[in-house]
Design a protein around this motif. Sequence first.
Motif, mmCIF file in Angstrom:
data_model
loop_
_atom_site.group_PDB
_atom_site.id
_atom_site.type_symbol
_atom_site.label_atom_id
_atom_site.label_comp_id
_atom_site.label_asym_id
_atom_site.label_seq_id
_atom_site.Cartn_x
_atom_site.Cartn_y
_atom_site.Cartn_z
ATOM 1 N N ASN A 24 0.816 -1.218 0.000
ATOM 2 C CA ASN A 24 0.000 0.000 0.000
ATOM 3 C C ASN A 24 0.849 1.267 0.000
ATOM 4 O O ASN A 24 0.315 2.383 -0.024
ATOM 5 N N SER A 56 2.027 6.707 -1.925
ATOM 6 C CA SER A 56 1.018 5.746 -1.500
ATOM 7 C C SER A 56 0.296 5.175 -2.712
ATOM 8 O O SER A 56 0.218 5.813 -3.766
ATOM 9 N N LYS A 57 -0.227 3.970 -2.555
ATOM 10 C CA LYS A 57 -0.986 3.357 -3.642
ATOM 11 C C LYS A 57 -2.198 4.224 -3.990
ATOM 12 O O LYS A 57 -2.573 4.356 -5.163
#
Length: 318
Positions: free
Chosen positions: A84, A165-166
């Motif tokens: 993530n 971040s994803k």
Amino acid sequence: MKLRFSIIIPVYNRPQEINELLKSLTKQDVSEEFEVLIIEDGSTKSSEEIVKKYQNQLDVKYFFKENSGAGASRNFGMQKATGNYLIILDSDVIVPTQYVSEVKKALATNFTDAFGGPDAAHKSFTPLQKAINYSMTAVLTTGGIRGKKKGVGKFQPRSFNLGVSKKAFEKTNGFSKMKNGEDIDFTFRLWKNGFETQLIEKAFVYHKRRSTLQQFYKQTFGFGTARPILNKKYPETAKITYWFPSVFILGFDLSILLAFFGCFQLLYFYAFYFLLIFIDSLLQNKNIKVAFLSMVTSFIQFLGYGLGFLESKFFAQK
């Protein structure tokens, strides 16, 4: 939120670099797992056998794709990642043992959806590589914008050492198709979408950079061509300081011309400036050869960036 990192490394015809980078990743001082994704960007010199050597030591995955450039390869890796939080590294870096733990610690204290880290010269690097590192990071040459604590302005992460971040990747679609300056373009789009960035000063990497003066000139020329395009695309980010390398080079040419007519004042200014670079590099690197080469690499950096900027500004954008 518990962070799981996916480290994404595009590579093109550099299996030896991948070997050194993966070896350094095996020495991380964290017990938490992280995955590593090697994205082979249509190389003719495959890194697959190198990657196989580390499959018992790392959670490492190898992907081969047609050549499309570093930006598209990073996007490919981020799409394949299961973590993530995504960390992008260039293939020509080596990470110190505390790298992942410093990232984790910084994000736990002050979470941002993107970060950048600085680079440094490893003691094993050649004098030229150390000189190039100096020119790219010194306050006297770049104002410290590539990771120095006292750098000027809001920090813009660079793709050799960048985390996102994803969530932010999915919102921005990652890197654009720009050949040069795609990491700065990415940063600007992160900001436009409301994501914060930060410099994690302790999450540095050892960055080999270009190994010849010709390669370094080509790289900085590419950086120069990208800036007017970025200024046009994001006019609110344009700064007069981006003209400095071009003005520096034109002024140097003028100083040589004036010297033929017996006017040496401007030439003395340039001599004094390069003397400051020599002294500063000598104090930082404790090596007279590196200090001398730092004057050469700094001039090449100004020359490449300055000429690239002028070409892009006045000839490429019609």
